[in-house]
Enzyme design. Sequence first.
Site, PDB file in Angstrom:
ATOM      1  CG  ASP A   1      12.933  26.090 -29.009  1.00 64.43           C
ATOM      2  OD1 ASP A   1      12.903  26.002 -27.773  1.00 64.43           O
ATOM      3  OD2 ASP A   1      13.811  25.556 -29.697  1.00 64.43           O
TER       4      ASP A   1
ATOM      5  CG  HIS B   1      16.134  24.052 -26.842  1.00 58.51           C
ATOM      6  ND1 HIS B   1      15.372  24.190 -27.984  1.00 58.51           N
ATOM      7  CD2 HIS B   1      17.070  23.116 -27.136  1.00 58.51           C
ATOM      8  CE1 HIS B   1      15.822  23.367 -28.916  1.00 58.51           C
ATOM      9  NE2 HIS B   1      16.853  22.703 -28.429  1.00 58.51           N
TER      10      HIS B   1
ATOM     11  CB  SER C   1      18.348  21.981 -31.527  1.00 62.40           C
ATOM     12  OG  SER C   1      17.256  21.135 -31.283  1.00 62.40           O
TER      13      SER C   1
END
Length: 675
Positions: free
Chosen positions: A185, A225, A385
Amino acid sequence: MRPVSGWIGWALCLCALCAAVSAQDRAEDDETVLDLIRDGGCDDDDGLQPGPGGEPAAEFLKCNKAAWRMPGQYLVVLHQGTHESQVLRTVRRLRARAARRGDPLEVLQTYSGVLQGFLVKMSHDVLHLALKLPHVQYVEEDSSIFAQSAPWNLQRLLRPHGGISLNGTYLPPNDGEMAEVYLMDGSVQSSHREVEGRVLITDFNNVPEEDGVRVHRQASQCDGHGTHLAGVVTGSDSGVARGAGVNLVRVLNCQGKGTVSGALAGLEFIRATLLARPADAAVVLLPFVGGFSRSLNAACRETVARGATVIAAAGNYREDACLYSPASEPEVVTVGAVNSEDQLMSQGAGGTNFGRCVDLFAPGDDIVSASSDCGTCFTSHSGTSQAAAHAAGVAAVILSSNQIASPVQVLQVMLRYSVSNTINFLSLSETHRLTTPNLVAAMPPANNPTPSGELMCRSVWSERSGLSSSETAVSRCRVGEEMTGCSSYAPDGARVGETLTESDGRMECVAHNGLTGNGVFAVARCCVVGGLQCRAHASPGPGRDARCAGPQHHLTGCTSWSAAEISSDSRPHRGAGRSCSVKDGVTSHAVCCHAPSLQCRLLEATSPDKDQLEVSCPSGWTVTDCSAVSKGSAVVGSVPEGSGCRIRGVGEVEVAGVAVCCRVAQPDPPATTPN
């Protein structure tokens, strides 16, 4: 004088060698010039010419999403098994040939683990030189991959949801502490109270520059994220597996953007790390997608072959997941997203991807987890995700109960305990309604998180065949699974059946389109249990039964094929249960399996008043194959699903179905002796 004459001899040898090399270089250069004259200058992507020796040029591949391509940056991939030294030799050869043309290039990365090759930045004019190099299998243009979370403005429109377990506490079978999750990520705020002490920021960093000039790299933007996903996996309050360790491998920049080449380098880093420091159980979480990439899929496949369970996001484009990578790789666990009502996640014009490349769905809408705004903040995000992170947490729990479980066993356990038939697929096309699994991930029960000795099976759909009568569709099982049955399904009923073939020692289920058909699907039944071995036995000829050899093998499935369109499948005999009965002109394969304590039985049902029929196996038994018989009309197909069969005919006709139900008998508990 003798030493002087010796030096003169060495000098003469060196001059001769240099002259030979120079002549060879000039010959290569002349050949390159002649190639350019013959080719008319720079070739376009589809007009690459053969190499100097007449050998065909390697393939040139590029992303199927034009906007995501990265012109000028290429992955040069050598044939599998090429020695590592050959990678460096190929780099030197390409650099020398490009330099002679006055086109400098820059080698950015070499790969020698998940695949053999290198990443090079060079002019498109030099591309044909790379394609003609020895040992090169293909050249793939680098492309972007993206984090799969919904934009913040769309998240405001998503309805909040939540759920609590009994007594308001979350009590999984274990906390996943035996598993290491590698999160590929962006950044993670490892000091956040949700994940503090459980996140390791590795020293790997391979990300592209952010687009535009007005990029503010505040930590809250760069970490958002990754921090959220780390919280979903292992957060103290929001995590699925709260004892699992998370290792960050940075492949996305502050905009959530990365490259295929960076992801490949990240997978190589993970492979090297696991070789140097083996984990009890490893899960690799890929919360991004890019356009279809053979390189990225191959690297993921190699990672699975090394024993890691790879979990991938399906994508947020409301399209077929098979169009994207790594979601399209059959060996990874591809996860779509549903909302709090177990319906497909929707995000304005977008939403979760679907189709046969999706293995199951998981919560992915309005998920509350750690926020990078502060060390105690929480926020809500949506996307595949988040769904993939849920599945990674479930995989960590499963592996902590059984560290030797293979990746395909982890998948089968996840499917075994998923909730079925709750998603409404009416918004999908007919093809996607057929091929998308109606399964939502759920945590295995505490008393049996990894059911050892239980036969677990799943159905694997092929893509739809073409329309001509010679078209076929092929379905395969994953490595580690055995094929117990093979069916064909034609929505219009025009099919000539299915056959079993073998490739690289593994069975393939091949469905054949009918003379007037509009395409057919192949459906393989793929199963796992300790010691399971299956083989196919062909019938001696048309109209003759196919049989299993020996009493130790159980008949688990039958195939049927005819030169003309068939109205009925081959069906297993009720007697000994080890042969497949066919009509005149029809050939068959018997699928015969052996495993310790394997038991199989036949279950038959008839539907006299309608053209659809479901046949269900008893509790504790698993369907391994289905057969259908129709009186006076074609059979669309018989499809094994869960613990039973779904069978359809064309028109209001009587349809009969036979399900082959199998199980592994569990030993009786030892008798207790009274005191």
